[in-house]
Scaffold this active site. Structure first.
Site, mmCIF file in Angstrom:
data_model
loop_
_atom_site.group_PDB
_atom_site.id
_atom_site.type_symbol
_atom_site.label_atom_id
_atom_site.label_comp_id
_atom_site.label_asym_id
_atom_site.label_seq_id
_atom_site.Cartn_x
_atom_site.Cartn_y
_atom_site.Cartn_z
ATOM 1 C CG MET A 64 -1.943 1.175 1.088
ATOM 2 S SD MET A 64 -3.063 1.301 2.486
ATOM 3 C CE MET A 64 -3.863 -0.266 2.464
ATOM 4 N N PRO A 65 1.349 1.645 -1.185
ATOM 5 C CG PRO A 65 2.301 1.600 -3.299
ATOM 6 C CD PRO A 65 1.223 0.983 -2.471
ATOM 7 C CG HIS A 66 0.848 5.252 2.679
ATOM 8 N ND1 HIS A 66 1.183 3.916 2.721
ATOM 9 C CD2 HIS A 66 1.222 5.777 3.859
ATOM 10 C CE1 HIS A 66 1.737 3.650 3.887
ATOM 11 N NE2 HIS A 66 1.782 4.765 4.607
ATOM 12 C CB ALA A 67 3.553 10.141 0.576
#
Length: 147
Positions: A64-67
Site C-alpha cells: 500500500m504505497p502512500h505518503a
C-alpha cells in the site's frame, strides 16, 4: 466505499514491471490522471520506501504505497494495480497487489483503510485478487455491484 471508489479507470492489470519504483509510478498513474495527486506525491512515496524500507508491504502479495497529505494530495483517492509477476522490494518482501492510497487529511481516509483492512483479513479474497484479470473480478471480490 471501497467498491464505489475503485472505479474501472482506477484499476489496472499489468504483466510485469522492472522495479518496485516503477510499480509505484504505474500504480499511482490513474490517481495522477484523475487529478487526485501531483507528481511530487509519487516521488514522496518512492522516497519513503528508500528512507524507511519496504514498510508499505503489509503482508505477502500486498503493498500500500502512500505518503503524507502535504506531499501532493489534492483529493481522497485510491487506485489498484495487480501485476501478474510479483515485484520484489527485497529478499523477503514481494507484492503483486498495489493499493495506492492518497489521503487529503489525517482522518478522511480512515473508513477506506478500515475497509481495506477488512478485505485483507480474508486470505481467500487476497489470493483471488492476486490472480484477477479484469475489473469485474475485482468488483465482485470487493462486494460491488456490476450493474
Amino acid at each position: 466505499m471501497l467498491s464505489t471508489r475503485l472505479t474501472s479507470e482506477l484499476v489496472q492489470f499489468v504483466q510485469e514491471v522492472d522495479s518496485w519504483e516503477e510499480a509505484i509510478k504505474v500504480a499511482a498513474e490513474p490517481l495522477l490522471k484523475k487529478g487526485a495527486i501531483e507528481d511530487k506525491y509519487i516521488e514522496a512515496m518512492i522516497h519513503n520506501v528508500n528512507e524507511f524500507g519496504p514498510y508499505i508491504v503489509l503482508m505477502p502479495k500486498v503493498a500500500m504505497p502512500h505518503a503524507r497529505p502535504e506531499d501532493g494530495v489534492k483529493q481522497l483517492g485510491i487506485s489498484l494495480m495487480v501485476t501478474e509477476k510479483s515485484v520484489s522490494f527485497n529478499e523477503e518482501k514481494t507484492a503483486n497487489i498495489f493499493f495506492v492510497l492518497a489521503a487529503n487529511d489525517a482522518n478522511n481516509h480512515l473508513v477506506l483503510l478500515q475497509e481495506i483492512t477488512e478485505f485483507l483479513s480474508d486470505q481467500e479474497k487476497v489470493d483471488a485478487l492476486s490472480v484477477s484479470k479484469n475489473y469485474e473480478e475485482v468488483l465482485k471480490l470487493l462486494g460491488g455491484d456490476l450493474s
